[in-house]
Design a protein around this motif. Structure first.
Motif, PDB file in Angstrom:
ATOM      1  N   LEU A  15       0.833  -1.201   0.000  1.00 55.31           N
ATOM      2  CA  LEU A  15       0.000   0.000   0.000  1.00 55.31           C
ATOM      3  C   LEU A  15       0.868   1.251   0.000  1.00 55.31           C
ATOM      4  O   LEU A  15       0.604   2.200  -0.742  1.00 55.31           O
ATOM      5  N   GLY A  16       1.894   1.254   0.815  1.00 60.11           N
ATOM      6  CA  GLY A  16       2.767   2.421   0.888  1.00 60.11           C
ATOM      7  C   GLY A  16       3.442   2.721  -0.432  1.00 60.11           C
ATOM      8  O   GLY A  16       3.558   3.886  -0.836  1.00 60.11           O
ATOM      9  N   ILE A  17       3.868   1.693  -1.143  1.00 63.02           N
ATOM     10  CA  ILE A  17       4.546   1.879  -2.417  1.00 63.02           C
ATOM     11  C   ILE A  17       3.631   2.560  -3.430  1.00 63.02           C
ATOM     12  O   ILE A  17       4.009   3.548  -4.076  1.00 63.02           O
ATOM     13  N   VAL A  18       2.427   2.036  -3.587  1.00 59.35           N
ATOM     14  CA  VAL A  18       1.537   2.556  -4.631  1.00 59.35           C
ATOM     15  C   VAL A  18       1.014   3.937  -4.265  1.00 59.35           C
ATOM     16  O   VAL A  18       0.983   4.843  -5.101  1.00 59.35           O
ATOM     17  N   VAL A  19       0.608   4.121  -3.009  1.00 63.35           N
ATOM     18  CA  VAL A  19       0.114   5.439  -2.596  1.00 63.35           C
ATOM     19  C   VAL A  19       1.211   6.486  -2.760  1.00 63.35           C
ATOM     20  O   VAL A  19       0.971   7.586  -3.280  1.00 63.35           O
TER      21      VAL A  19
ATOM     22  N   VAL B 155      10.271  -6.374 -14.666  1.00 65.85           N
ATOM     23  CA  VAL B 155       9.486  -6.208 -13.449  1.00 65.85           C
ATOM     24  C   VAL B 155       9.172  -7.567 -12.824  1.00 65.85           C
ATOM     25  O   VAL B 155       9.273  -7.750 -11.604  1.00 65.85           O
ATOM     26  N   ALA B 156       8.809  -8.544 -13.656  1.00 66.13           N
ATOM     27  CA  ALA B 156       8.509  -9.881 -13.147  1.00 66.13           C
ATOM     28  C   ALA B 156       9.738 -10.530 -12.524  1.00 66.13           C
ATOM     29  O   ALA B 156       9.664 -11.173 -11.463  1.00 66.13           O
ATOM     30  N   VAL B 157      10.890 -10.354 -13.170  1.00 60.60           N
ATOM     31  CA  VAL B 157      12.124 -10.947 -12.657  1.00 60.60           C
ATOM     32  C   VAL B 157      12.503 -10.336 -11.317  1.00 60.60           C
ATOM     33  O   VAL B 157      13.036 -11.021 -10.438  1.00 60.60           O
ATOM     34  N   ARG B 158      12.210  -9.025 -11.128  1.00 65.42           N
ATOM     35  CA  ARG B 158      12.460  -8.425  -9.813  1.00 65.42           C
ATOM     36  C   ARG B 158      11.671  -9.165  -8.729  1.00 65.42           C
ATOM     37  O   ARG B 158      12.190  -9.431  -7.637  1.00 65.42           O
ATOM     38  N   GLY B 159      10.420  -9.505  -9.016  1.00 69.64           N
ATOM     39  CA  GLY B 159       9.625 -10.239  -8.042  1.00 69.64           C
ATOM     40  C   GLY B 159      10.209 -11.607  -7.731  1.00 69.64           C
ATOM     41  O   GLY B 159      10.232 -12.039  -6.572  1.00 69.64           O
ATOM     42  N   LEU B 160      10.693 -12.300  -8.744  1.00 64.63           N
ATOM     43  CA  LEU B 160      11.300 -13.612  -8.525  1.00 64.63           C
ATOM     44  C   LEU B 160      12.599 -13.499  -7.736  1.00 64.63           C
ATOM     45  O   LEU B 160      12.912 -14.365  -6.910  1.00 64.63           O
ATOM     46  N   LEU B 161      13.344 -12.420  -7.985  1.00 67.85           N
ATOM     47  CA  LEU B 161      14.601 -12.224  -7.256  1.00 67.85           C
ATOM     48  C   LEU B 161      14.351 -12.021  -5.770  1.00 67.85           C
ATOM     49  O   LEU B 161      14.995 -12.671  -4.929  1.00 67.85           O
TER      50      LEU B 161
ATOM     51  N   GLY C  24       7.776  12.776 -15.861  1.00 70.41           N
ATOM     52  CA  GLY C  24       6.500  12.895 -15.169  1.00 70.41           C
ATOM     53  C   GLY C  24       5.911  11.571 -14.756  1.00 70.41           C
ATOM     54  O   GLY C  24       4.925  11.529 -14.019  1.00 70.41           O
ATOM     55  N   GLU C  25       6.500  10.456 -15.222  1.00 72.77           N
ATOM     56  CA  GLU C  25       5.985   9.132 -14.878  1.00 72.77           C
ATOM     57  C   GLU C  25       7.002   8.331 -14.066  1.00 72.77           C
ATOM     58  O   GLU C  25       6.894   7.117 -13.945  1.00 72.77           O
ATOM     59  N   GLU C  26       7.993   9.027 -13.511  1.00 70.38           N
ATOM     60  CA  GLU C  26       9.011   8.328 -12.730  1.00 70.38           C
ATOM     61  C   GLU C  26       8.407   7.661 -11.502  1.00 70.38           C
ATOM     62  O   GLU C  26       8.822   6.578 -11.094  1.00 70.38           O
ATOM     63  N   GLY C  27       7.407   8.336 -10.887  1.00 69.14           N
ATOM     64  CA  GLY C  27       6.777   7.754  -9.710  1.00 69.14           C
ATOM     65  C   GLY C  27       6.062   6.461 -10.028  1.00 69.14           C
ATOM     66  O   GLY C  27       6.157   5.476  -9.296  1.00 69.14           O
ATOM     67  N   SER C  28       5.333   6.438 -11.146  1.00 70.21           N
ATOM     68  CA  SER C  28       4.626   5.223 -11.540  1.00 70.21           C
ATOM     69  C   SER C  28       5.601   4.106 -11.904  1.00 70.21           C
ATOM     70  O   SER C  28       5.378   2.939 -11.574  1.00 70.21           O
ATOM     71  N   ALA C  29       6.685   4.468 -12.604  1.00 70.77           N
ATOM     72  CA  ALA C  29       7.683   3.459 -12.968  1.00 70.77           C
ATOM     73  C   ALA C  29       8.348   2.878 -11.728  1.00 70.77           C
ATOM     74  O   ALA C  29       8.519   1.663 -11.608  1.00 70.77           O
ATOM     75  N   SER C  30       8.708   3.752 -10.793  1.00 73.45           N
ATOM     76  CA  SER C  30       9.338   3.273  -9.567  1.00 73.45           C
ATOM     77  C   SER C  30       8.355   2.436  -8.758  1.00 73.45           C
ATOM     78  O   SER C  30       8.732   1.431  -8.148  1.00 73.45           O
ATOM     79  N   ALA C  31       7.078   2.833  -8.768  1.00 75.56           N
ATOM     80  CA  ALA C  31       6.076   2.072  -8.031  1.00 75.56           C
ATOM     81  C   ALA C  31       5.899   0.679  -8.622  1.00 75.56           C
ATOM     82  O   ALA C  31       5.692  -0.294  -7.890  1.00 75.56           O
ATOM     83  N   ALA C  32       6.001   0.550  -9.955  1.00 77.83           N
ATOM     84  CA  ALA C  32       5.823  -0.753 -10.592  1.00 77.83           C
ATOM     85  C   ALA C  32       6.893  -1.736 -10.142  1.00 77.83           C
ATOM     86  O   ALA C  32       6.595  -2.870  -9.754  1.00 77.83           O
TER      87      ALA C  32
ATOM     88  N   GLN D 206       8.937  -1.392  -7.523  1.00 79.56           N
ATOM     89  CA  GLN D 206       8.866  -1.559  -6.074  1.00 79.56           C
ATOM     90  C   GLN D 206       7.697  -2.459  -5.681  1.00 79.56           C
ATOM     91  O   GLN D 206       7.770  -3.211  -4.710  1.00 79.56           O
ATOM     92  N   LEU D 207       6.602  -2.388  -6.448  1.00 77.72           N
ATOM     93  CA  LEU D 207       5.461  -3.269  -6.186  1.00 77.72           C
ATOM     94  C   LEU D 207       5.861  -4.722  -6.416  1.00 77.72           C
ATOM     95  O   LEU D 207       5.572  -5.601  -5.584  1.00 77.72           O
ATOM     96  N   ALA D 208       6.525  -4.990  -7.551  1.00 81.13           N
ATOM     97  CA  ALA D 208       6.998  -6.346  -7.801  1.00 81.13           C
ATOM     98  C   ALA D 208       7.982  -6.782  -6.722  1.00 81.13           C
ATOM     99  O   ALA D 208       7.977  -7.938  -6.277  1.00 81.13           O
ATOM    100  N   ASP D 209       8.828  -5.848  -6.290  1.00 82.76           N
ATOM    101  CA  ASP D 209       9.785  -6.094  -5.217  1.00 82.76           C
ATOM    102  C   ASP D 209       9.065  -6.564  -3.957  1.00 82.76           C
ATOM    103  O   ASP D 209       9.376  -7.609  -3.372  1.00 82.76           O
ATOM    104  N   ALA D 210       8.073  -5.770  -3.536  1.00 83.29           N
ATOM    105  CA  ALA D 210       7.371  -6.066  -2.286  1.00 83.29           C
ATOM    106  C   ALA D 210       6.489  -7.301  -2.398  1.00 83.29           C
ATOM    107  O   ALA D 210       6.364  -8.063  -1.433  1.00 83.29           O
ATOM    108  N   VAL D 211       5.873  -7.516  -3.569  1.00 81.41           N
ATOM    109  CA  VAL D 211       5.068  -8.733  -3.750  1.00 81.41           C
ATOM    110  C   VAL D 211       5.957  -9.965  -3.638  1.00 81.41           C
ATOM    111  O   VAL D 211       5.591 -10.963  -2.993  1.00 81.41           O
ATOM    112  N   GLY D 212       7.137  -9.915  -4.260  1.00 77.75           N
ATOM    113  CA  GLY D 212       8.052 -11.040  -4.153  1.00 77.75           C
ATOM    114  C   GLY D 212       8.469 -11.311  -2.719  1.00 77.75           C
ATOM    115  O   GLY D 212       8.480 -12.460  -2.262  1.00 77.75           O
TER     116      GLY D 212
END
Length: 490
Positions: free
Chosen positions: A89-93, A300-306, A418-426, A428-434
């Protein structure tokens, strides 16, 4: 979206425009990371990462003793998985607020919740209360790196980003060297509660150093959008937030199903939670991520697996050493320490190699090392000498260190202004889900073993086997990453 390798342009084809662009890029990187106009940003972000690093290294080291004091081995995994579920939640918000409201608001809210969680954790009278404190910490800790990534995307030129991520990894050196041992010293001399509470002053220091720098970066790109564009953005943000809530609920339901509840309840929770989480991930991650579509989605998927492969084991290394094999808590602390050091060393190595061999090759090397380290830790759980845990986790730290930063560099290079936040959230989201899945499923195995009376060394064997499967899966999936870092999007 497929990202093709970026090849150098022959000198004969370089015109005046290209020459001017190259000159502008050279001016942008002049002076390096610590040039006067970006020095405060770099120092502020490093201090923030140091804060999170101290928390991570210290809490992991003392958890076997906390468990002995508070009881509740069945909730051992929730101390970590609750933290990482809240961080989703913190990452996406934070990522959304970074693109619409600037960086200061989400950063200060994240630090505030993180500090409240430290106080609650330090005063916990039971394992459920400790889990509640960790959930508050998790939301704050999710916001902090998301804002850090967005700040890097806006304030650090693309050629300097590999070194910036290496510097941020270096921020783990001091916590890695002194964090576990200092936590154990504090725990033995005073109480494990002070390990939480002494971190609160670091929050104040990090805020004082970082907030003015973030405020000076000004309004985000796109802040002057018209009313219709703002309305469309708000609608998309609300939809994304709902999907994150559904993701957390789905993963949480699956974790509860694996925590020893009656079989009928477990089946219902699993059948409801898993489809809910998968459907939310499809909407939250870049299109094609779950299919490992070549380029950014696969990255992004590989980040989650890592993070799944590493942290599914990392959270339970102290438990395996101390309770599983009867080893000293100092061996467990040493394993965490050398892991942080080799992670940092590998991060610096990748900064020098990424332009030469590319992110795909680096990730293949990283996953191979991670699999070797986790496999050795599995051998320790099965009876190899306990001291080998230090060697095993040094190898694993090197593996994640060599593979981690190239993924972030690849994704941020593809983000439009202008989309750096969304890219970083993507990412980081995979990071945290993993992390959440790895730690949570591992915790479910621990809870299952506790309910059935299994010995701890037997239970953690299955945990490390799970982590090894994640590392091998990541090794295969890394072949879908780009060979070279994409050109900076415009």
């Amino acid at each position: 979206m497929t990202i093709e390798p970026v090849l150098p342009t022959p000198a004969s084809e370089v015109g005046p425009a290209a020459s001017a662009e190259a000159a502008a890029e050279a001016d942008a990187v002049e002076g390096g990371l610590f040039a006067p106009h970006r020095r405060q940003l770099v120092i502020g972000l490093v201090l923030t990462v140091t804060l999170v690093a101290f928390e991570a290294m210290a809490i992991a080291a003392i958890m076997p003793d906390v468990k002995d004091d508070l009881g509740g081995l069945g909730l051992y995994g929730w101390v970590f998985s609750g933290f990482f579920l809240a961080s989703l939640l913190g990452i996406v918000v934070a990522g959304q607020l970074a693109d619409t409201r600037g960086l200061v608001l989400p950063y200060t809210v994240g630090l505030g919740l993180f500090s409240v969680g430290l106080v609650v954790g330090g005063g916990a009278a039971s394992m459920p209360m400790l889990v509640a404190g960790r959930i508050l910490q998790g939301f704050g800790a999710g916001a902090i790196p998301a804002i850090g990534y967005a700040a890097i995307g806006r304030g650090i030129p693309s050629p300097l980003r590999p070194k910036m991520f290496a510097v941020m990894s270096t921020a783990w050196v001091v916590p890695g060297l002194v964090g576990p041992s200092a936590a154990l010293l504090v725990e033995h001399a005073l109480s494990w509660r002070f390990v939480f509470l002494i971190l609160v002053p670091l929050v104040i220091v990090a805020g004082i150093m970082t907030v003015p720098v973030l405020a000076a970066m000004g309004a985000p790109v796109g802040a002057d959008l018209d009313d219709d564009a703002h309305a469309a953005r708000r609608t998309a943000e609300n939809l994304r937030l709902r999907q994150v809530v559904l993701l957390v609920l789905g993963i949480g339901a699956a974790f509860v199903a694996a925590s020893g509840v009656p079989v009928v309840v477990a089946v219902v929770l699993f059948l409801v939670g898993v489809p809910l989480a998968v459907n939310a991930l499809v909407h939250l991650l870049p299109h094609g991520t779950l299919r490992l579509e070549r380029g950014v989605p696969a990255t992004v998927a590989v980040r989650g697996l890592l993070t799944f492969g590493f942290f599914a084991a990392d959270a339970y290394v102290p438990l395996a050493v101390v309770d599983g094999r009867g080893g000293s808590s100092w061996i467990a602390g040493a394993a965490l320490t050398v892991s942080a050091l080799t992670w940092t060393a590998a991060s610096w190595i990748q900064a020098h190699l990424i332009d030469r061999i590319g992110p795909r090759a680096l990730d293949r090397i990283g996953f191979t090392a991670l699999a070797a380290g986790v496999g050795t830790m599995l051998g320790v759980a099965l009876g190899l000498p306990v001291a080998l845990a230090v060697v095993a986790w040094a190898i694993s730290g090197f593996g994640i260190g060599i593979a981690y930063a190239p993924q972030a560099v690849t994704v941020l290079a593809s983000a439009k202004p202008g989309e750096e936040g969304s890219a970083s959230a993507a990412i980081q989201l995979a990071d945290a889900v993993g992390i959440a899945l790895g730690v949570g499923v591992g915790g479910g195995i621990i809870s299952l073993g506790d309910g059935r009376g299994w010995a701890v060394d037997h239970t953690v064997t299955w945990v490390f086997a799970l982590a090894l499967a994640g590392a091998l899966g990541g090794l295969l999936a890394s072949g879908r990453m780009p060979k070279r870092v994409p050109a900076q999007a415009t």
